[in-house]
Design an enzyme around this catalytic site. Structure first.
Site, short mmCIF file in Angstrom:
data_model
loop_
_atom_site.label_atom_id
_atom_site.label_comp_id
_atom_site.label_asym_id
_atom_site.label_seq_id
_atom_site.Cartn_x
_atom_site.Cartn_y
_atom_site.Cartn_z
N GLY A 120 9.53 27.75 -68.17
CA GLY A 120 10.37 27.81 -67.07
C GLY A 120 9.70 27.85 -65.52
N GLY A 140 12.08 27.44 -59.46
CA GLY A 140 12.71 28.68 -59.22
C GLY A 140 11.70 30.01 -59.33
CE1 TYR A 180 20.82 32.78 -67.87
CE2 TYR A 180 22.27 34.60 -66.83
CZ TYR A 180 21.02 33.92 -67.07
OH TYR A 180 19.77 34.24 -66.13
#
Length: 330
Positions: A24, A28, A180
């Site tokens: 990831g 971000g 989530y």
């Protein structure tokens, strides 16, 4: 909405000669973590689903860390064949992995539909948890050989969610935020079990956990962001929660703080297995990173062992069909 921050990079120990793998990291918080590790001298492996996005991330990182050593790899956590392929490649190449961060995550806020991956698992469950579990297990020989520091990036959602063992994939009562939170709790639980197994069996893997707090400047929840006025999104990212560089700090501390930095013998033992890093502010939402007590649900030993066993069985048998998840007795 992830932009290069003007804030200075954090001071980290010299990581020259170290290889770091960060999932990831194409945008971000993950990108800021990769940026800081590379600036400290680490060679950073960025497994990405989208190569173009990955190349843009590399260009962005090199604007502030021009000497960064970065390498793209292919990884789609929502496809177990992709996870297996990456683990096989790295093992075949005998690539040392000294620092490993399971950071990637998806949350489909603003989308009420329950999505299922090509492997038949609920999207959050596979992307945030099961894919990372498969990658971690696949990399175990390399992590053991390098006596790696391994960090599971969890979430505030893990503090308030519970695992429903008879509905692991939310077929009965779906909600994106619930999916989530449970997936991030599941990831944290297998981190706890990994620490236990490493200590018991002498694997030499050091395990820690972290979460970034609230980071509106990340690229998460893209569906919801598209529906909101862009002025509101920008204002939230600018004025609320942790900026990306600060949100990256808990994971960076978890990856680099050595057990010898602990204040006493008890802390030193804890640092080797199970330290938890999070923002220092109210309810762990914002603030500078520091060592904190882990969420109670994360360190439940019985749940941790059970989650590891469930994950192994799911990888072996595939997604249950026509059921509400893997129903096993308590």
């Amino acid at each position: 909405m992830a932009t290069t921050s003007a804030a200075p990079l954090p001071e980290l120990p010299d990581l020259t000669g170290r290889n770091a793998l960060v999932t990831g990291a194409s945008d971000g918080v993950g990108r800021e973590i990769a940026r800081a590790l590379a600036a400290a001298g680490a060679h950073v492996i960025l497994p990405v689903r989208n190569r173009d996005k990955g190349r843009r991330a590399i260009d962005d990182i090199r604007r502030t860390a021009p000497d960064a050593s970065l390498q793209l790899r292919d990884l789609d956590l929502a496809r177990l064949d992709s996870v297996t392929a990456l683990a096989r490649e790295l093992n075949d190449e005998r690539t040392p992995i000294h620092l490993y961060l399971a950071n990637a995550g998806v949350v489909m806020l603003g989308d009420s539909e329950r999505h299922v991956t090509a492997d038949g698992f609920e999207l959050h469950f596979q992307t945030n948890f099961l894919g990372h579990f498969a990658l971690t297990v696949g990399l175990l020989p390399l992590l053991q050989a390098s006596r790696a520091r391994t960090v599971m990036q969890t979430s505030l959602g893990a503090a308030v969610c519970r695992i429903h063992w008879h509905d692991l994939q939310l077929e009965r009562r779906y909600g994106a935020l619930r999916a989530y939170g449970r997936s991030k709790l599941a990831l944290a639980l297998v981190g706890t079990e990994l620490a236990r197994r490493s200590a018991a069996d002498g694997w030499g893997i050091t395990v820690a956990q972290a979460h970034p707090g609230i980071a509106p400047g990340s690229a998460i929840a893209s569906d919801l962001r598209r529906r909101l006025p862009q002025g509101f999104v920008h204002a939230a990212a600018t004025n609320f929660g942790n900026p990306l560089t600060q949100a990256a700090q808990p994971a960076l501390q978890a990856l680099t703080v050595d057990a010898t930095d602990a204040t006493d013998a008890t802390d030193a033992a804890d640092a080797a297995h199970g330290h938890f890093f999070a923002p220092s502010g109210l309810l762990q939402m914002v603030g500078a990173a520091r060592r904190r007590h882990p969420f109670r649900r994360v360190v439940n030993a019985d749940d941790a062992t059970r989650m590891w066993t469930v994950a192994e069985e799911l990888l072996r048998t595939g997604a249950p069909r026509g059921t509400s998840g893997l129903a096993s007795s308590p």
